[in-house]
Every structure is written in C-alpha cells, then in structure tokens.
Design a protein around this motif. Structure first.
Motif, mmCIF file in Angstrom:
data_model
loop_
_atom_site.group_PDB
_atom_site.id
_atom_site.type_symbol
_atom_site.label_atom_id
_atom_site.label_comp_id
_atom_site.label_asym_id
_atom_site.label_seq_id
_atom_site.Cartn_x
_atom_site.Cartn_y
_atom_site.Cartn_z
ATOM 1 N N TYR A 52 -44.544 35.275 27.867
ATOM 2 C CA TYR A 52 -45.337 35.293 26.567
ATOM 3 C C TYR A 52 -46.032 34.152 26.326
ATOM 4 O O TYR A 52 -45.723 33.069 26.460
ATOM 5 C CB TYR A 52 -44.147 35.602 25.468
ATOM 6 C CG TYR A 52 -43.475 36.855 25.669
ATOM 7 C CD1 TYR A 52 -43.911 38.049 25.245
ATOM 8 C CD2 TYR A 52 -42.141 36.789 25.729
ATOM 9 C CE1 TYR A 52 -43.080 39.295 25.176
ATOM 10 C CE2 TYR A 52 -41.165 37.878 26.036
ATOM 11 C CZ TYR A 52 -41.720 39.287 25.970
ATOM 12 O OH TYR A 52 -40.940 40.330 25.771
ATOM 13 N N SER B 10 -47.421 32.323 23.320
ATOM 14 C CA SER B 10 -46.858 32.084 21.874
ATOM 15 C C SER B 10 -48.055 31.430 20.963
ATOM 16 O O SER B 10 -48.284 31.684 19.712
ATOM 17 C CB SER B 10 -45.650 31.128 21.423
ATOM 18 O OG SER B 10 -45.906 30.064 22.127
ATOM 19 N N THR B 11 -48.979 30.720 21.655
ATOM 20 C CA THR B 11 -50.000 30.050 20.712
ATOM 21 C C THR B 11 -51.190 29.968 21.818
ATOM 22 O O THR B 11 -51.098 29.544 23.002
ATOM 23 C CB THR B 11 -49.539 28.506 20.538
ATOM 24 O OG1 THR B 11 -48.503 28.739 19.604
ATOM 25 C CG2 THR B 11 -50.684 28.079 19.567
ATOM 26 N N SER C 23 -51.336 33.085 16.894
ATOM 27 C CA SER C 23 -50.103 32.741 17.133
ATOM 28 C C SER C 23 -49.385 33.993 17.124
ATOM 29 O O SER C 23 -49.673 34.882 16.304
ATOM 30 C CB SER C 23 -49.417 31.899 16.080
ATOM 31 O OG SER C 23 -50.224 30.561 16.200
ATOM 32 N N LYS D 201 -46.217 36.515 19.649
ATOM 33 C CA LYS D 201 -45.746 36.754 20.944
ATOM 34 C C LYS D 201 -46.353 37.779 21.881
ATOM 35 O O LYS D 201 -46.107 39.038 21.721
ATOM 36 C CB LYS D 201 -44.350 37.193 20.424
ATOM 37 C CG LYS D 201 -43.429 37.031 21.845
ATOM 38 C CD LYS D 201 -41.776 37.246 21.588
ATOM 39 C CE LYS D 201 -40.890 37.169 22.506
ATOM 40 N NZ LYS D 201 -39.307 37.548 22.275
ATOM 41 N N ARG E 67 -40.612 26.642 27.585
ATOM 42 C CA ARG E 67 -41.950 26.456 26.955
ATOM 43 C C ARG E 67 -42.610 25.662 28.262
ATOM 44 O O ARG E 67 -42.293 24.614 28.822
ATOM 45 C CB ARG E 67 -42.074 25.686 25.981
ATOM 46 C CG ARG E 67 -43.158 25.733 25.164
ATOM 47 C CD ARG E 67 -43.236 24.721 23.840
ATOM 48 N NE ARG E 67 -44.436 25.088 23.199
ATOM 49 C CZ ARG E 67 -44.611 25.435 21.950
ATOM 50 N NH1 ARG E 67 -43.433 25.819 21.285
ATOM 51 N NH2 ARG E 67 -45.560 25.529 21.110
#
Length: 198
Positions: free
Chosen positions: A111, A113-114, A132, A134, A180
C-alpha cells in the motif's frame, strides 16, 4: 652656348631619369602631401550569445525513473502536455505521475500511505501536494495522480521537485503485518530567464 646653358640647368636637377620617373607632379617646386590612410578602429564583435536554457527531463514530454527499494523496485513515470521548454518561474506546471511496483510478486500486499511533493526554487521550499491514505499498489495496480506545481519565486532559474512515497509492504503473504519503505525521487525543471531560449 644654348647647349651649354641647358646642360648646366639639367645638372642642378639631377639626371633625366630622375625627372621623368617621378610619380608626383612638380608644381612650382612644392610637393603635395597626400594624407596617408588611417587605420580603421577594429570592429568589436560580441562573443556572448543569448543565454540558453538547460535541457530538462520533461522536454520530450515524458521521463521514467527507477528507484531500487531493497528487494523490489518503484518505477516513477512523469509526463506533461505542457511545453516544458517554455516553463518560467511564473508559469503553473501540470505534471502527471504514475508509480508502480516491479521485481516482486503479487502475494505480498503493498500500500501507498503517503504521496508528498515539495518544490525548491533555490529561495523558497514549499509543499506542493500531500495525499495520505491506504492506496493499493500491489502489482499490477499503479498509483496515478496529477500534480499542479504553482509559480516559483520571481527570477528562479530552476525548480527542483522532491517526490516522497511511503510504502507499506506485507512481511509475509496474508500476514497482515507490514513494514514501511520510503522511496525518494527528484525532478529538476529548468526555467526560462532573462531572454533565454528553449
């Protein structure tokens, strides 16, 4: 007697050869001085050319960057319908961005995320956009967006965009556990300034 006088007159003037070969007329014993041609001042030729704009990555309309992220790769594609050769500090730039993941399987969920873009014109650094959430980017799903880049500081000659993607990568298939990974890319856009040409 006449012959003697003529001979005496000629002896004071030099030889007959000297008299007849003179290129200047003799006017009452004076000579006319002709002015010698003066040298013309050199013509100054300016060697400076009109300032030219450096070539940019979007001059052809599109560019692709590959970002290695450990055991997978993020491919970033940028394109625009603008004429990037005419970008100035005051112009608004519209850039399409597509990000997709390569060199990995589709079993590990991924995914975004940002998605963050900042611009730096050498004088001012500012955030352009931030998205931002998902967003699914597990192959073959891409992340696509359009970035509108506002005017830069007056007089700027280049604009550097920094693109940041924060990715969540599943540690094992169906584990629902993620780590991450942050991918960073830059795109530098040259700008026309002071009569420069594309």
């Amino acid at each position: 007697m006449t012959a003697a006088m003529l001979l005496a007159g000629l002896s004071g003037c030099g030889t007959l050869q000297e008299i007849t070969s003179s290129s200047k007329p003799l006017l009452g014993g004076t000579t006319v001085n002709e002015p010698s041609p003066s040298a013309s001042p050199p013509v100054s030729v300016s060697a400076s050319k009109a300032a030219t704009r450096a070539s940019g990555p979007l001059d052809t309309g599109t560019v692709t960057h590959t970002l290695k992220q450990g055991d997978f790769t993020v491919q970033m594609t940028y394109w625009t319908s603008d004429n990037a050769k005419l970008y100035t500090a005051s112009s608004v730039k519209t850039i399409n961005v597509a990000a997709h993941i390569e060199d990995t399987d589709s079993k590990h969920r991924m995914y975004l995320s940002t998605f963050l873009v900042t611009q730096d014109d050498g004088t001012l650094r500012a955030q352009v956009t931030k998205d931002s959430g998902k967003f699914e980017v597990t192959p073959p799903y891409p992340y696509n967006t359009v970035v509108t880049v506002p005017a830069a500081t007056d007089g700027a000659t280049a604009l550097t965009l920094t693109i940041q993607l924060d990715l969540l990568v599943e540690t094992a298939p169906k584990s629902n556990s993620y780590y991450r990974s942050t991918a960073l890319d830059t795109l530098t856009l040259p700008l026309i300034k002071d009569g420069a040409t594309g």
